[in-house]
Design an enzyme around this catalytic site. Structure first.
Site, PDB file in Angstrom:
ATOM      1  N   ASP A 163       7.448  14.664   5.562  1.00  0.00           N
ATOM      2  CA  ASP A 163       6.579  13.971   6.517  1.00  0.00           C
ATOM      3  C   ASP A 163       6.217  14.911   7.670  1.00  0.00           C
ATOM      4  O   ASP A 163       5.059  14.984   8.086  1.00  0.00           O
ATOM      5  CB  ASP A 163       7.293  12.714   7.035  1.00  0.00           C
ATOM      6  CG  ASP A 163       6.443  11.929   8.017  1.00  0.00           C
ATOM      7  OD1 ASP A 163       5.462  11.310   7.583  1.00  0.00           O
ATOM      8  OD2 ASP A 163       6.746  11.939   9.222  1.00  0.00           O
ATOM      9  N   HIS A 208      -9.984   7.721   1.057  1.00  0.00           N
ATOM     10  CA  HIS A 208      -9.448   6.598   0.288  1.00  0.00           C
ATOM     11  C   HIS A 208      -8.313   5.911   1.050  1.00  0.00           C
ATOM     12  O   HIS A 208      -7.211   6.425   1.151  1.00  0.00           O
ATOM     13  CB  HIS A 208      -8.958   7.113  -1.078  1.00  0.00           C
ATOM     14  CG  HIS A 208      -8.370   6.058  -1.948  1.00  0.00           C
ATOM     15  ND1 HIS A 208      -7.446   6.327  -2.933  1.00  0.00           N
ATOM     16  CD2 HIS A 208      -8.577   4.719  -1.989  1.00  0.00           C
ATOM     17  CE1 HIS A 208      -7.106   5.203  -3.535  1.00  0.00           C
ATOM     18  NE2 HIS A 208      -7.776   4.217  -2.975  1.00  0.00           N
ATOM     19  N   VAL A 248     -19.015  -2.033  -2.671  1.00  0.00           N
ATOM     20  CA  VAL A 248     -18.423  -2.264  -3.990  1.00  0.00           C
ATOM     21  C   VAL A 248     -18.250  -0.963  -4.769  1.00  0.00           C
ATOM     22  O   VAL A 248     -19.005  -0.008  -4.588  1.00  0.00           O
ATOM     23  CB  VAL A 248     -19.262  -3.264  -4.830  1.00  0.00           C
ATOM     24  CG1 VAL A 248     -19.210  -4.643  -4.227  1.00  0.00           C
ATOM     25  CG2 VAL A 248     -20.686  -2.776  -4.993  1.00  0.00           C
ATOM     26  N   GLU A 249     -17.257  -0.960  -5.657  1.00  0.00           N
ATOM     27  CA  GLU A 249     -16.896   0.247  -6.424  1.00  0.00           C
ATOM     28  C   GLU A 249     -17.885   0.442  -7.576  1.00  0.00           C
ATOM     29  O   GLU A 249     -17.560   0.267  -8.749  1.00  0.00           O
ATOM     30  CB  GLU A 249     -15.443   0.096  -6.923  1.00  0.00           C
ATOM     31  CG  GLU A 249     -14.832   1.344  -7.514  1.00  0.00           C
ATOM     32  CD  GLU A 249     -14.429   2.418  -6.503  1.00  0.00           C
ATOM     33  OE1 GLU A 249     -13.826   3.402  -6.924  1.00  0.00           O
ATOM     34  OE2 GLU A 249     -14.733   2.295  -5.297  1.00  0.00           O
ATOM     35  N   TYR A 280       4.048   6.969   0.344  1.00  0.00           N
ATOM     36  CA  TYR A 280       3.226   6.249   1.317  1.00  0.00           C
ATOM     37  C   TYR A 280       2.068   5.474   0.684  1.00  0.00           C
ATOM     38  O   TYR A 280       1.587   4.504   1.266  1.00  0.00           O
ATOM     39  CB  TYR A 280       2.658   7.228   2.353  1.00  0.00           C
ATOM     40  CG  TYR A 280       3.662   7.725   3.370  1.00  0.00           C
ATOM     41  CD1 TYR A 280       4.915   7.131   3.520  1.00  0.00           C
ATOM     42  CD2 TYR A 280       3.353   8.795   4.210  1.00  0.00           C
ATOM     43  CE1 TYR A 280       5.821   7.588   4.457  1.00  0.00           C
ATOM     44  CE2 TYR A 280       4.260   9.259   5.161  1.00  0.00           C
ATOM     45  CZ  TYR A 280       5.488   8.653   5.278  1.00  0.00           C
ATOM     46  OH  TYR A 280       6.379   9.099   6.218  1.00  0.00           O
ATOM     47  N   ASP A 308     -23.119  -4.594   7.559  1.00  0.00           N
ATOM     48  CA  ASP A 308     -23.214  -5.176   6.218  1.00  0.00           C
ATOM     49  C   ASP A 308     -24.622  -5.733   6.055  1.00  0.00           C
ATOM     50  O   ASP A 308     -25.401  -5.780   7.019  1.00  0.00           O
ATOM     51  CB  ASP A 308     -22.160  -6.278   6.019  1.00  0.00           C
ATOM     52  CG  ASP A 308     -21.777  -6.422   4.549  1.00  0.00           C
ATOM     53  OD1 ASP A 308     -20.682  -5.963   4.161  1.00  0.00           O
ATOM     54  OD2 ASP A 308     -22.584  -6.973   3.770  1.00  0.00           O
ATOM     55  N   MET A 345     -11.571  -5.113   3.305  1.00  0.00           N
ATOM     56  CA  MET A 345     -11.309  -3.675   3.463  1.00  0.00           C
ATOM     57  C   MET A 345     -12.041  -3.116   4.679  1.00  0.00           C
ATOM     58  O   MET A 345     -11.448  -2.446   5.523  1.00  0.00           O
ATOM     59  CB  MET A 345     -11.715  -2.923   2.189  1.00  0.00           C
ATOM     60  CG  MET A 345     -11.512  -1.420   2.253  1.00  0.00           C
ATOM     61  SD  MET A 345      -9.811  -0.897   2.574  1.00  0.00           S
ATOM     62  CE  MET A 345      -9.150  -0.814   0.918  1.00  0.00           C
ATOM     63  N   LYS A 389     -23.137   2.696  -4.208  1.00  0.00           N
ATOM     64  CA  LYS A 389     -22.605   3.636  -3.214  1.00  0.00           C
ATOM     65  C   LYS A 389     -23.611   4.748  -2.902  1.00  0.00           C
ATOM     66  O   LYS A 389     -23.836   5.095  -1.746  1.00  0.00           O
ATOM     67  CB  LYS A 389     -21.278   4.231  -3.696  1.00  0.00           C
ATOM     68  CG  LYS A 389     -20.097   3.264  -3.594  1.00  0.00           C
ATOM     69  CD  LYS A 389     -18.792   3.945  -3.967  1.00  0.00           C
ATOM     70  CE  LYS A 389     -17.615   2.985  -3.915  1.00  0.00           C
ATOM     71  NZ  LYS A 389     -17.228   2.589  -2.555  1.00  0.00           N
TER      72      LYS A 389
END
Length: 729
Positions: free
Chosen positions: A296, A450, A401-402, A660, A343, A324, A407
């Site tokens: 760490d 991420h 959205v993925e 983590y 948004d 998220m 994107k």
């Protein structure tokens, strides 16, 4: 000057009062082996002063003593038990001599007094602190227990209950709490610390304060009746067994040691502490937990070095609200970086703001903030349906959205609305960054970022360097992640990056076990109770979302067809086709109902058996060893491949990302630490038993080479010099 060492000095202050000042080279004081020896020499000088009337301990740093030097632990813990025990006896003789000086003593404590630093001040008669104090004994978090008398003095000073709470949990407390429980005798402003400490010392010298009576309880057995002792220790052992569990032996050992030592005076009690400490120091758990601490420090140091020449973003933006987006916006605003949250519809913006408000209200309920602070933080999150204010932002993270098409469109549009030097980042979990960068005019200003869910709890942020990402872009995003209180780890680009790339082979091992007739409940039980994951794979899939996993599985299969392309329909396919998406719709491997606190609670659901029967062979039993091997080998192999391919830079960063980001059991220390503990040769033997199961079980060439000589991934650590050389007399 009475004495001058490398890390401390001793001098007269006034009329028989001496000061012992900790002043190590560098920014902090640590109680390393050399400092303990030096402290012993300084006390030897004091013992010769016939005109000594009192002693003040203080620090010349912003913190009193941050603790022992943990970088010494791995080598110190390799010293044979008898020698380590000998050295601890020497160290404790130093603190005993400090405690036994024939004059009153006081520690003026500022900032941190942790571990050995706390144990040092417990040996003085009085402690005066500043408001920024953090004092405690975190040793059990490192797989050990206090070894410099902390488990002896603290219970005798505070009473068993307060001491057990600090020691077993590895806690530290602030100034107010320390004063309340009697760990310090007073709290004063920093500028009054020395003056206040001297005033107390003079009162003790003059006889206005009975310093001998203050010292006496620390030398005697613990003042507890038989009933009180039974109550205190039985409750403590029950609590520790429940919270720490069998994989963390240090907390329960500490409690049992304090219990056994309660009826003895200082010397016998210290002997018991020594006998308990030494075996703990030689456990794999201690090595793993100390390794995590050092890793760490390494990861944080690397981030600091990377960002030293860049300015931390002062204004951020999030594209895509929802849970998220709201979580990222909250975290940024909470840590002082205002954020615009955009948004395309009001409903999502409301959801994002509700998420941020919910998290702030939790802080309010816990007393961490007041209404004014809450209002101040929420006012720095600006919800919007357009690009107003985007010309002022330094960094933008996209969290839509993925879907690569969506994107790319959102990122390309945003690029036209921001400054030339604004950094864009995508919070994708699987889509290669270099692919998304194709939609941009300034790909050098773009990288991956991420976050893990829930954002406010998960410490890791993976920073993904695309083919064209500039060093400055990476540095700015690392700086923002660090400012948010996260641990950023930079990885290179590939499908799934690092964490998801190594997670999906683990899920594939799970799918194959189910295909071969294993019971998902037993797999979860073994991986949780025996290996130590916070959730078994079935429960984790329900939390992640079966639909999310199904989509990511396809992305990973396309990216690594030779290993991750399946030739059979698996449990994830079966549940997905049956619209069982996990906790999000109440049906996955389990059925979910809300408990009284509104949290999803899992229940058995017979319908799952029929669905799984379609994709599984008849039920059969697997041993715990086989389940662990078949689950872990695909993950470890992929972790090793990521290191060999340069996706992740070091074993330390890989292990921290796993701990983590995925909750890899800390007592194992991460995949590389687990591999080193097992031994590469033994691992290869184990993996070869399962290589018939397919490419995921094929050990990478680099690991095969290491196994030939049983080489570790972490640099080998040599035992500390023979403890005789570490000063044992």
């Amino acid at each position: 000057m009475l004495y001058k060492g490398d890390t401390l000095y001793l001098d007269w202050l006034e009329d028989g009062i001496a000061e012992l000042v900790f002043d190590a080279p560098g920014s902090v004081n640590k109680l390393d082996t050399a400092t303990v020896a030096s402290l012993g020499e300084a006390i030897g000088v004091l013992e010769q002063q016939s005109d000594l009337k009192g002693l003040l301990l203080r620090s010349n740093k912003a913190a009193f003593i941050v603790g022992a030097d943990i970088t010494e632990f791995l080598s110190l813990f390799l010293v044979p038990e008898e020698q380590l025990s000998q050295w601890l006896h020497f160290a404790n003789s130093v603190f005993n001599r400090l405690e036994d000086l024939p004059v009153p003593t006081i520690a003026a404590v500022n900032g941190y007094a942790l571990g050995g630093g706390c144990e040092c001040v417990l040996a003085t008669d009085y402690r005066l602190a500043t408001p920024d104090l953090r004092i405690g004994l975190p040793e059990t978090k490192l797989g050990i227990m206090p070894g410099f008398g902390g488990s002896v003095r603290m219970p005798r000073m505070l009473g068993a209950d307060s001491a057990l709470e600090i020691i077993a949990a590895g806690k530290d407390v602030g100034a107010d709490q320390a004063l309340k429980i009697g760990l310090v005798d007073g709290v004063v402003k920093a500028e009054k610390l020395i003056e206040g400490a001297m005033a107390i010392l003079r009162q003790a010298i003059n006889g206005d304060l009975d310093w001998k009576a203050k010292r006496q309880p620390k030398l005697e057995p613990l003042k507890l009746s038989k009933i009180e002792a039974t109550m205190s220790f039985t409750i403590a052992k029950g609590m520790v067994a429940q919270t720490a569990g069998k994989h963390y032996p240090a907390p329960i050992t500490a409690v049992k040691t304090i219990e056994a030592a309660a009826r003895f005076g200082r010397e016998e009690a210290l002997n018991l502490e020594n006998k308990s400490f030494v075996p703990l120091a030689h456990t794999n758990e201690a090595r793993a937990l100390v390794g995590i601490f050092l890793n760490d420090q390494y990861v944080k140091g690397k981030a600091k070095k990377l960002t030293k020449d860049v300015e931390t973003p002062k204004q951020a933006a999030v594209l895509g609200a929802g849970i998220m987006g709201g979580g990222i916006a909250y975290q940024s605003a909470w840590k002082g970086v205002p954020v615009v949250m955009k948004d395309i519809n009001d409903k999502s913006l409301t959801l994002g703001m509700t998420e941020a408000a919910k998290l702030l209200n939790k802080q309010l309920e816990r007393g961490k903030i007041d209404g004014l602070k809450l209002a101040g933080v929420i006012s720095t999150i600006h919800p919007t349906l357009d690009y107003a204010g985007f010309d002022r932002v330094d960094v933008v993270v996209e969290a839509v959205v993925e879907n690569p098409k969506v994107k790319k469109a959102v990122l390309a549009e945003t690029e036209q609305k921001v400054r030339q030097d604004t950094v864009l980042a995508s919070n994708t979990s699987t889509i290669p960054i270099s692919e998304l960068a194709n939609a941009l005019e300034r790909p050098e200003n773009f990288c991956g970022m991420h976050f893990f869910n829930p954002v406010h709890r998960m410490p890791l942020v993976e920073i993904i360097r695309g083919e064209k990402s500039s060093d400055e872009t990476i540095a700015k995003v690392v700086a923002w992640a660090s400012k948010m209180g996260k641990t950023p780890i930079v990885v290179n680009d590939c499908p799934g990056f690092f964490v998801n790339r190594v997670l999906f082979p683990y899920f594939a091992g799970f799918s194959q076990l189910l295909r071969d007739g294993a019971d998902f409940r037993k797999i979860d039980k073994v991986m949780e109770k025996q290996f130590g994951w916070p959730m078994g794979p079935a429960y984790l899939l329900d939390v992640v979302g079966i639909d999310t996993a199904h989509h990511a599985q396809a992305v990973m299969a396309a990216g690594f067809p030779q290993r991750m392309q399946k030739d059979y329909r698996d449990a994830i396919d079966a549940l997905f086709d049956a619209n069982r998406f996990g906790q999000k719709n109440g049906l996955g491997f389990w059925r979910y109902k809300e408990d009284s606190k509104g949290k999803p609670k899992k229940e058995e659901d017979a319908a799952v058996e029929d669905l799984l029967a379609e994709v599984s062979q008849p039920k059969r039993d697997f041993s715990e060893e086989e389940i662990i091997a078949r689950m872990m080998i695909p993950m470890v192999n992929e972790v090793v491949r990521c290191l060999e391919e340069g996706i992740i830079a070091t074993p330390a960063e890989a292990d921290m990302a796993l701990v983590y980001g995925l909750g890899f059991p800390p007592f194992h220390g991460g995949a590389f630490r687990w591999l080193d503990t097992l031994g590469s040769a033994k691992y290869l033997d184990m993996a070869q038993q399962y290589q018939h199961l397919g490419p995921l079980y094929e050990v990478p060439e680099g690991l095969r080479n290491k196994a030939r000589h049983n080489e570790p991934y972490y640099p080998p650590v040599e035992p500390a010099r023979p403890v005789g050389d570490l000063k044992t007399a």
